[in-house]
Design a protein around this motif. Structure first.
Motif, short mmCIF file in Angstrom:
data_model
loop_
_atom_site.label_atom_id
_atom_site.label_comp_id
_atom_site.label_asym_id
_atom_site.label_seq_id
_atom_site.Cartn_x
_atom_site.Cartn_y
_atom_site.Cartn_z
N UNK A 1 0.85 -1.20 0.00
CA UNK A 1 0.00 0.00 0.00
C UNK A 1 0.88 1.25 0.00
N UNK A 2 1.95 1.22 0.79
CA UNK A 2 2.87 2.37 0.80
C UNK A 2 3.49 2.57 -0.57
N UNK A 3 3.89 1.47 -1.18
CA UNK A 3 4.51 1.57 -2.51
C UNK A 3 3.56 2.23 -3.51
N UNK B 1 -7.76 14.04 -5.35
CA UNK B 1 -9.00 14.81 -5.22
C UNK B 1 -10.11 13.88 -4.73
N UNK B 2 -11.16 14.51 -4.16
CA UNK B 2 -12.26 13.71 -3.58
C UNK B 2 -12.86 12.74 -4.58
N UNK B 3 -12.95 13.14 -5.85
CA UNK B 3 -13.60 12.26 -6.84
C UNK B 3 -12.60 11.42 -7.65
N UNK B 4 -11.35 11.46 -7.27
CA UNK B 4 -10.34 10.64 -7.96
C UNK B 4 -10.16 9.35 -7.16
N UNK B 5 -10.77 8.26 -7.66
CA UNK B 5 -10.74 7.02 -6.87
C UNK B 5 -9.81 5.96 -7.46
N UNK B 6 -8.84 6.37 -8.27
CA UNK B 6 -7.94 5.37 -8.88
C UNK B 6 -7.12 4.63 -7.82
N UNK B 7 -6.62 5.40 -6.83
CA UNK B 7 -5.82 4.76 -5.78
C UNK B 7 -6.71 3.89 -4.88
N UNK B 8 -7.92 4.36 -4.61
CA UNK B 8 -8.88 3.54 -3.84
C UNK B 8 -9.03 2.18 -4.51
N UNK B 9 -9.23 2.22 -5.85
CA UNK B 9 -9.45 0.98 -6.60
C UNK B 9 -8.24 0.06 -6.48
N UNK B 10 -7.04 0.63 -6.62
CA UNK B 10 -5.82 -0.19 -6.56
C UNK B 10 -5.67 -0.83 -5.17
N UNK B 11 -5.96 -0.06 -4.13
CA UNK B 11 -5.79 -0.59 -2.77
C UNK B 11 -6.85 -1.64 -2.46
N UNK C 1 -8.72 -10.56 1.68
CA UNK C 1 -9.32 -9.76 2.76
C UNK C 1 -10.73 -9.30 2.45
N UNK C 2 -11.20 -8.35 3.26
CA UNK C 2 -12.54 -7.77 3.11
C UNK C 2 -12.41 -6.30 2.74
N UNK C 3 -13.21 -5.83 1.76
CA UNK C 3 -13.14 -4.41 1.39
C UNK C 3 -13.96 -3.53 2.34
N UNK C 4 -14.70 -4.15 3.26
CA UNK C 4 -15.43 -3.37 4.26
C UNK C 4 -15.49 -4.17 5.55
N UNK C 5 -14.65 -3.79 6.51
CA UNK C 5 -14.58 -4.57 7.75
C UNK C 5 -15.63 -4.14 8.76
N UNK C 6 -15.85 -2.81 8.89
CA UNK C 6 -16.77 -2.36 9.95
C UNK C 6 -17.49 -1.05 9.62
N UNK D 1 -21.99 4.45 -0.18
CA UNK D 1 -21.82 4.74 -1.61
C UNK D 1 -20.35 4.68 -1.98
N UNK D 2 -19.49 4.60 -0.96
CA UNK D 2 -18.05 4.65 -1.22
C UNK D 2 -17.54 3.41 -1.93
N UNK D 3 -18.17 2.26 -1.69
CA UNK D 3 -17.56 1.02 -2.18
C UNK D 3 -18.46 0.18 -3.07
N UNK D 4 -19.63 0.71 -3.45
CA UNK D 4 -20.53 -0.10 -4.27
C UNK D 4 -19.85 -0.56 -5.57
N UNK D 5 -19.02 0.28 -6.12
CA UNK D 5 -18.38 -0.06 -7.40
C UNK D 5 -17.42 -1.23 -7.27
N UNK D 6 -17.03 -1.54 -6.03
CA UNK D 6 -16.02 -2.60 -5.85
C UNK D 6 -16.57 -3.84 -5.14
N UNK D 7 -17.89 -3.90 -4.99
CA UNK D 7 -18.49 -5.05 -4.31
C UNK D 7 -18.08 -6.36 -4.98
#
Ligand code: MLT
Ligand code: ZN
Length: 452
Positions: free
Chosen positions: A358-360, A388-398, A407-412, A417-423
């Motif tokens: 993730x750091x890399x 930026x708030x609407x730039x989710x490329x790094x979110x997707x990679x992580x 693992x789980x993309x949503x632990x708790x 609406x943050x993660x529906x695209x990655x369900x």
């Protein structure tokens, strides 16, 4: 709002509780991160379950989408409008009934805060098994909606393990009541379990019967300075084997502590900084300090340690961990940005690899990464500042990295609406179909054919 729905809602809850003034509604329209939100058609504040039922029925009749909201401490945009929805605030349903000490149970309204439940349980000589930093604002309804975890999961489980019964309003306004009068009940489907974690997609939770646990009057907190996350995982394994009194194991890094110290002005816990920290708490009927000291005796990985048994000393050590969220938000605001917050879990053996990779990825993208979390569950709060708030490329990679590690993309925190695209990363097509089928089944039935 000058339409027929407004007139109907005003007739149900009174004019004072249908909010439309943007100055007043603003705090209901943006989530805690500042990353998610939109204008509400209006905010409605019903007083009790009967009013929630009428409000939801009126909205269904008007085909007006509804967003239930508790304390608005969510971090994935699940409790705020995206644009044009009716926000149903459960804040006024804050009753806490007298604790049933025989059954170790309490009946509460969805709007009761976590702190209010803790206070009621403590006054009765008991405790509630779910706790986290937003306890003064977060409400029971929201914690049920997200199956909230927090810092005591390793001892008591997440919220689902505490919910004995639930009351909720279905999409057409009917009230589903499954009281938790007895802890053993194998009659039919586990609807309280189903609604826990459903994030308002199946029903509006209006109340709950909550399991309480024995209160542990004696506590010790130790902040351990460590050289690596791998060491933190190894020390945790040792503590789990050596003591049954472990009640929290929270993990953070030197980077995170630096942010906390800068944002809060707290004094550093140690004369020098360390790469990794593990905050552990042991609790029991008698002082667990000697047991914790024995468990840590001879553990070379522990480079330094700060210990407290008295309440102010324990709170001072907890502050280094609990003030991370606020410190990260302060850092993001200072750079005119928002923190991308990804609540994930990875198998513990994969945690060091996840952290390094993730750091890399963040370094490559020129973003700042701060991780911390609930170590026993491998629950990592990934905070990325820079995009930026609407730039989710790094979110997707992580999130892809998390899925690749099993693992789980949503632990708790939930999907929101943050993660529906990655369900799809961790729920296959059949799984998503089954969830959609459950939702359809609980939605308004046009022919009402299945009604008893
Ligand atoms: C926490 O454990 O402090 C919360 O889940 C909040 C956060 O992730 O920022
Ligand atoms: Zn957390």
């Amino acid at each position: 709002m000058s339409d027929r729905l407004a007139v109907t809602l005003t007739g149900i809850v009174g004019a004072d509780h249908v909010l439309t003034d943007p100055q007043v509604t603003r705090r209901y329209e943006t989530d805690w991160t500042g990353r998610f939100g939109g204008r509400a058609r209006c905010v409605v504040r019903p007083a009790d379950t009967g009013e929630v039922s009428q409000v939801v029925a009126a909205c269904a009749a008007a085909a007006a989408p509804v967003v239930p909201q508790g304390g608005n401490t969510g971090l994935v945009g699940g409790g705020v409008p995206r644009g044009g929805e009716v926000v149903v605030s459960l804040a006024r349903l804050h009753t806490v009934a007298p604790v049933d000490t025989d059954a170790a149970m309490v009946t509460v309204g969805a709007g009761a805060t976590l702190a209010a439940v803790h206070a009621a349980a403590a006054a009765a000589g008991l405790a509630y098994g779910v706790d986290f930093a937003a306890r003064d604002s977060a409400t029971v309804g929201g914690t049920i909606a997200t199956n909230a975890g927090g810092v005591r999961v390793l001892r008591h489980g997440a919220t689902r393990a505490q919910v004995l019964g639930v009351e909720a309003v279905l999409a057409d306004g009917r009230v589903l009541r499954r009281p938790g009068a007895v802890p053993k009940d194998a009659t039919g489907y586990d609807l309280p379990g189903l609604l826990t974690g459903s994030e308002g997609t199946l029903a509006v939770v209006t109340g709950a019967w909550l399991r309480l646990v024995p209160r542990d009057p004696a506590r010790v907190v130790a902040l351990l300075a460590l050289r690596s996350t791998a060491d933190a995982v190894a020390v945790l394994a040792r503590l789990r084997a050596a003591t049954r009194r472990l009640s929290a194991a929270e993990w953070f890094t030197g980077d995170g502590l630096d942010l906390v110290l800068a944002a809060t002005g707290l004094a550093p816990p140690f004369p020098r900084s360390w790469p990794t920290y593990l905050l552990v708490e042991c609790a029991g009927p008698t002082d667990p300090s000697a047991e914790l000291a024995a468990a840590l005796d001879g553990v070379d990985a522990v480079a330094d340690v700060a210990v407290a048994t008295d309440r102010p000393g324990r709170a001072a050590l907890w502050a280094y961990r609990e003030r991370h969220t606020e410190a990260i938000a302060t850092t993001a605001t200072a750079t005119a940005g928002v923190a991308h917050k990804l609540d994930v879990a990875v198998p513990l053996r994969a945690l060091p690899a996840f952290e390094a990779q993730a750091h890399q990825r963040c370094d490559e993208a020129g973003a700042r990464l701060v991780v911390f979390g609930h170590l026993a569950e491998g629950n990592v709060h990934v905070n990325v500042v820079g995009p930026a708030a609407d730039d989710d490329r790094l979110d997707a990679a992580l999130l892809r990295l998390v899925a690749d590690l099993g693992g789980s993309i949503s632990a708790e925190h939930g999907i929101g609406v943050a993660k529906t695209a990655w369900l799809h990363l961790t729920r296959d097509a059949t799984d998503r179909w089954a969830m959609a089928a459950v939702k359809r089944a609980l939605e308004v039935l046009p022919d009402r054919a299945l009604l008893p």
